[in-house]
Scaffold this active site. Structure first.
Site, PDB file in Angstrom:
ATOM      1  CB  VAL A 288      -0.939   0.012   1.225  1.00 58.63           C
ATOM      2  CG1 VAL A 288      -1.649   1.352   1.341  1.00 58.63           C
ATOM      3  CG2 VAL A 288      -1.953  -1.101   1.103  1.00 58.63           C
ATOM      4  CB  ALA A 289       3.633   2.291   2.181  1.00 56.79           C
ATOM      5  CG  ASP A 335      -5.053  33.501 -38.170  1.00 55.66           C
ATOM      6  OD1 ASP A 335      -4.736  32.770 -39.104  1.00 55.66           O
ATOM      7  OD2 ASP A 335      -6.152  33.466 -37.581  1.00 55.66           O
TER       8      ASP A 335
HETATM    9  P1  ATP Z   1      -5.348  36.302 -41.126  1.00 61.04           P
HETATM   10  O1  ATP Z   1      -6.242  36.797 -40.043  1.00 61.04           O
HETATM   11  O2  ATP Z   1      -5.394  34.839 -41.339  1.00 61.04           O
HETATM   12  O3  ATP Z   1      -3.979  36.865 -41.085  1.00 61.04           O
HETATM   13  P2  ATP Z   1      -6.509  38.097 -42.845  1.00 61.04           P
HETATM   14  O4  ATP Z   1      -7.490  38.506 -41.833  1.00 61.04           O
HETATM   15  O5  ATP Z   1      -5.395  39.004 -43.190  1.00 61.04           O
HETATM   16  O6  ATP Z   1      -5.927  36.733 -42.495  1.00 61.04           O
HETATM   17  P3  ATP Z   1      -8.714  37.868 -44.562  1.00 61.04           P
HETATM   18  O7  ATP Z   1      -9.515  38.552 -43.553  1.00 61.04           O
HETATM   19  O8  ATP Z   1      -9.167  36.545 -45.081  1.00 61.04           O
HETATM   20  O9  ATP Z   1      -7.240  37.662 -44.169  1.00 61.04           O
HETATM   21  O10 ATP Z   1      -8.540  38.870 -45.763  1.00 61.04           O
HETATM   22  C1  ATP Z   1      -7.931  38.490 -46.970  1.00 61.04           C
HETATM   23  C2  ATP Z   1      -8.058  39.589 -47.986  1.00 61.04           C
HETATM   24  O11 ATP Z   1      -9.438  39.836 -48.209  1.00 61.04           O
HETATM   25  C3  ATP Z   1      -7.469  40.917 -47.497  1.00 61.04           C
HETATM   26  O12 ATP Z   1      -6.143  41.049 -47.936  1.00 61.04           O
HETATM   27  C4  ATP Z   1      -8.358  41.932 -48.168  1.00 61.04           C
HETATM   28  O13 ATP Z   1      -7.854  42.276 -49.447  1.00 61.04           O
HETATM   29  C5  ATP Z   1      -9.680  41.222 -48.366  1.00 61.04           C
HETATM   30  N1  ATP Z   1     -10.645  41.617 -47.342  1.00 61.04           N
HETATM   31  C6  ATP Z   1     -10.504  41.588 -46.013  1.00 61.04           C
HETATM   32  N2  ATP Z   1     -11.600  42.027 -45.401  1.00 61.04           N
HETATM   33  C7  ATP Z   1     -12.475  42.342 -46.353  1.00 61.04           C
HETATM   34  C8  ATP Z   1     -13.825  42.846 -46.353  1.00 61.04           C
HETATM   35  N3  ATP Z   1     -14.470  43.112 -45.252  1.00 61.04           N
HETATM   36  N4  ATP Z   1     -14.419  43.063 -47.543  1.00 61.04           N
HETATM   37  C9  ATP Z   1     -13.772  42.781 -48.676  1.00 61.04           C
HETATM   38  N5  ATP Z   1     -12.533  42.307 -48.751  1.00 61.04           N
HETATM   39  C10 ATP Z   1     -11.876  42.090 -47.613  1.00 61.04           C
END
Ligand code: ATP
Length: 879
Positions: A288-289, A335
């Site tokens: 046990v111990a 990201d």
């Molecule tokens: P991560 O967060 O992975 O680094 P990210 O946020 O930079 O990625 P996304 O948000 O997918 O990537 O954006 C990719 C591309 O889409 C951007 O470079 C931009 O040109 C375009 N984009 C981002 N936001 C918008 C939006 N609200 N409307 C239109 N185009 C957009």
């Protein structure tokens, strides 16, 4: 009528909810009183007596208890009245298990408290304001604001659904998303399955596309999920982490050794003609111990404390095993936006296509910049509120940047009044663009598409594409994120307009360059990770130039490192990717599905990879990664649900901190194993060797159990609070599945156990052979000496294992509870040996000062030897 069959108007009126403002405070209270809140009935707690029974459910313990009871009965029959030893055995075993239960309970409570931090929040409209509330606080009639990535908190009838798709597998088993339609109707007689009720969204499901609004029609146990919640509360078995499982296995292996040792002791005892009852109790007590039952408890406590610490450092652990996996992580795939950068986007530059003019926003908003930004602004989903005289923007940071830049001249609302919104195709990271359609003040319609340059370029028919390409590259090199704005005007709206219809024959309006500076913590954290043998890679949807510029700034991209884009990645075979994976530091313009390929390729190299993600489409990658990390501030519920860890501050540096905590947990567990096993193995050595040498049984059963409870138990529990005394981030991570005894731990235990064994045997020999202070040598003196020496060496040992440097380098303040517990255990040992009552209970005897001097001297020998060895060979005692 069933909620899904009711029309939109009927739903709104039957719940007396305002379709714009939601419920008011009075209605919320009334509905909560009348229909209850949205929580599920929780499972009942195990009663304490059941826990005790479960914890006693170990073969050696049961045999010992039975043996103790038999000995009580036989003592009764014999009529000698010597019940004490047997009663003491029962008492110690029970105290031991209560102690373990209390400690484990504490650890579990603190883990449960952390789960509360992890509660889902939902967006509702109440009293005309959007509010984020706890999912449990949703009431019947609440107006839910549903966004892409939302987790649905209660069953609700849709009153608005734009491109809305829900993933309902948790409820229906169907993994394909279901297209929702607020206006759908059903045949009166038709049987409509859950999965076909497209006018509804259900608790426990998630939104994977689009957005909308819905009125809550059922809460808590009345929801569809509630009806199967009975099943849910039953499946509450605690899952063990890999480390916990390995320790359970270790415990089992040691049990076998203990049982074997017990059998040998029995055999030796019988052959030497010892009292059968006594030798049987000794053998079982030894078994046990020797089994370190407290080890799993201490590990749970260590994990719980690690998790608490991580929460304080902004990392919430959703799945316990992740703590350990973090400790072996050697790649972090992060990201860019918001994690490595600040996510405080600001428009820096605007290029006007028609006028071929570049505006710097810092110089004020000229007419050309306004032309481009006004169209960009109306093509967003940003809401603006005034709180305490300040404008508060709610929406995607990229879009907020546009609206905020334009606000210097015109608000989004004013612009939308001029260009009323007719239709929209929302943004997502796979399409990398979005389109809105408005009534054109000059007649007809205007469709505005904004998105990534390389995505829009092939779709644009009119405009200076060459110049735009050059501007895009320059913006990128300046670390600016580029949004391309294009438009198309048309006079007639077809009956069923498609995305392709809106996005044809487009004219380039201009480019917007947005800065998102890196977080100040990113560069040092990347460096810290590198020193700790952890490679950081950036994965982003952004353009390769922008991504590389930022990656260079924070030293993710260094000389010799390579970048790769999503389209280049698509052309690579898995073999080619595997060959080069170590060299890529930046992945640009990738889609969430590419992330899985990157993970798998690293995993084929035996790497442990942690990956961040925030969008709906990131969920599979978060699950595939060894540690999936989601964002508490900007992430979607879907990503959070799929992740192992949530960063409440979305900060890359927090991941590196969490890795160091994870490594710390592992080190503490190794220290605990070192502490407990060294002492336990020495007990086996002492008893076996003494009996082989024909010295009789040198320790009574209660001595062994006492040492297990007090000398090992008290300081042992305090080990979980031990701070990290070495810099765990100075070394590369341990490989996956490294043995718990690797890196010299087995050797350390062997050295320690031998030292303890030698001094205890010396004490026994002296007690049996040397006459001191007028006290003739006898078995009783030797037992007393052996008991105290073994107990004290074990207590002192806790100081040896803290660091591979001298024990004097560790301050009291590092872990006061460890020093206090060691002191307490020492006092109890001395009290038991010195107070006449306990002396006789424990079968000890009064010994001379000379004996005491020898005891103290012998007990210090192992520590002195270990201190000396540490001086000449510190690596031997690596923790
Ligand atoms: P991560 O967060 O992975 O680094 P990210 O946020 O930079 O990625 P996304 O948000 O997918 O990537 O954006 C990719 C591309 O889409 C951007 O470079 C931009 O040109 C375009 N984009 C981002 N936001 C918008 C939006 N609200 N409307 C239109 N185009 C957009």
């Amino acid at each position: 009528m069933k909620a899904y069959r009711k029309g939109i108007e009927e739903t709104i009126s039957s719940h007396a909810v305002d379709s714009q403002k939601g419920l008011d405070a009075k209605q919320v209270n009334y509905n909560r009183e009348k229909f209850g809140n949205n929580s599920f009935e929780t499972k009942k707690k195990e009663p304490i007596w059941r826990k005790i029974l479960i914890s006693l459910n170990d073969v050696a313990t049961i045999i010992l208890l039975i043996a103790a009871v038999i000995s009580i009965v036989s003592t009764y029959i014999e009529g000698t009245g010597h019940y004490f030893e047997s009663l003491l055995i029962v008492g110690i075993v029970i105290i031991n298990s209560i102690l373990a239960i209390v400690q484990e309970g504490k650890a579990e409570n603190s883990l449960a408290a952390l789960q509360n931090l992890n509660r889902t929040q939902v967006k509702v409209m109440r009293d005309g304001e959007t509010a984020l509330i706890d999912a449990d606080d949703v009431v019947l009639g609440d107006l839910l604001i549903i966004e892409n990535g939302s987790a649905i908190a209660a069953d609700a009838r849709l009153i608005e659904a734009i491109e809305l798709q829900a993933e309902e597998s948790a409820l229906t088993g169907e993994s394909l998303p279901v297209e929702k339609d607020a206006h759908a109707t059903f045949e009166p007689e038709a049987q409509v399955n859950l999965g076909e009720r497209v006018t509804m969204v259900y608790r426990g499901t998630t939104i994977v596309n689009g957005h909308g609004k819905a009125v809550v029609t059922a809460v808590g146990m009345a929801t569809e999920m509630g009806t199967i919640a009975g099943l849910l509360s039953k499946e509450s078995k605690t899952v063990l982490t890999p480390l916990q499982r390995r320790l359970v296995q270790l415990g089992k292996n040691i049990s076998w050794i203990a049982i074997a040792a017990a059998i040998v002791v029995m055999g030796l005892g019988i052959s030497q003609g010892m009292d059968l009852k006594h030798i049987f109790l000794t053998a079982v007590s030894l078994a046990v111990a020797v089994v370190p039952e407290t080890l799993p408890v201490i590990v749970t406590m260590t994990l719980a404390l690690g998790v608490q610490k991580m929460a304080r450092k902004h990392a919430i652990v959703r799945r316990l095993p992740a703590v350990e996996t973090l400790g072996t992580t050697n790649v972090i795939a992060s990201d860019k936006t918001g994690t490595l950068t600040q996510n405080r986007m600001t428009v820096r530059k605007v290029w006007h296509n028609e006028k071929n003019h570049l505006s710097l926003i810092a110089d004020g908003l000229d007419d050309m910049a306004q032309d481009v930004l006004s169209l960009a602004t109306i093509s967003t989903n940003v809401s603006v509120k005034t709180v305490d005289g300040e404008q508060v923007y709610d929406g995607l940071p990229t879009e907020v940047a546009l609206v905020r830049a334009m606000a210097a001249k015109k608000s989004r609302d004013d612009l939308l009044n001029m260009y009323p919104l007719i239709d929209q195709i929302p943004f997502n990271s796979t399409k990398k663009r979005m389109t809105t359609v408005h009534r054109n003040p000059s007649g007809g319609y205007i469709a505005i598409t904004k998105g990534a340059f390389d995505v829009l370029l092939p779709m644009i028919q009119h405009g200076d594409k060459d110049k735009a390409t050059a501007i895009n590259t320059t913006f990128g090199r300046e670390a600016l994120r580029v949004l391309t704005i294009a438009q198309r005007t048309f006079t007639d709206m077809p009956e069923n307009p498609t995305q392709a219809f809106y996005e044809q024959d487009m004219t380039l309006v201009g480019l917007v360059g947005i800065i998102d500076p890196p977080r100040v913590e990113s560069a040092p954290a990347v460096e810290k990770a590198r020193l700790a043998g952890v490679k950081t890679i950036m994965i982003t949807g952004d353009h390769v130039e922008t991504a590389s510029a930022i990656a260079r700034e924070i030293n993710i991209l260094q000389d010799g490192d390579q970048t790769i884009t999503g389209s280049e990645l698509a052309k690579l075979s898995d073999e080619a990717l595997d060959q080069n994976i170590q060299n890529y530091s930046v992945y640009a313009r990738v889609t969430p599905t590419d992330k899985i390929r990157i993970i798998k390729s690293w995993q084929r190299q035996d790497a442990t990879i942690a990956m961040t993600g925030d969008g709906v489409n990131d969920a599979p990658a978060l699950k595939a990664a060894d540690v999936g990390i989601s964002m508490g501030e900007t992430g979607t519920d879907v990503a959070r649900d799929a992740s192992d860890i949530i960063l409440t501050d979305d900060n890359f540096a927090t991941i590196v901190d969490a890795i160091s905590e994870g490594r710390g947990v592992y080190i503490k567990v190794r220290k605990t194993i070192n502490f407990l096993l060294s002492a336990n193995i020495s007990e086996i050595l002492v008893i076996l060797i003494a009996m082989i040498l024909g010295w009789g049984s040198p320790l009574l059963p209660v001595h062994l159990l006492f040492i297990n409870l007090v000398s090992d138990g008290l300081p042992g529990f305090a080990l979980s609070r031990e701070p990290l005394l070495t810099n765990v981030m100075n070394e590369p991570p341990m490989a996956k599945n490294t043995s718990l005894f690797a890196h010299g731990l087995a050797r350390q235990i062997a050295i320690n156990a031998s030292l303890f064994g030698i001094v205890t045997l010396a004490a026994i020999w002296i007690g049996q052979n040397v006459t001191l202070g007028g006290l003739t040598a006898n078995a009783n003196v030797s037992q007393t000496m052996a008991f105290v020496v073994l107990s004290l060496t074990s207590i002192f040992h806790v100081f040896n294992i803290r660091s591979n440097k001298s024990l004097f380098t560790v301050k009291y303040s590092a872990n006061p509870s460890l020093v206090n517990m060691a002191l307490l255990a020492t006092l109890i040992t001395l009290a038991v040996a010195l107070i006449p009552l306990t002396q006789s209970l424990f079968g000890l005897t009064f010994i001379s000062l000379g004996h005491w001097a020898i005891i103290i001297g012998l007990s210090l020998v192992p520590t002195i030897v270990i201190e000396f060895l540490k001086m000449i060979q510190p690596n031997l005692f690596k923790v």
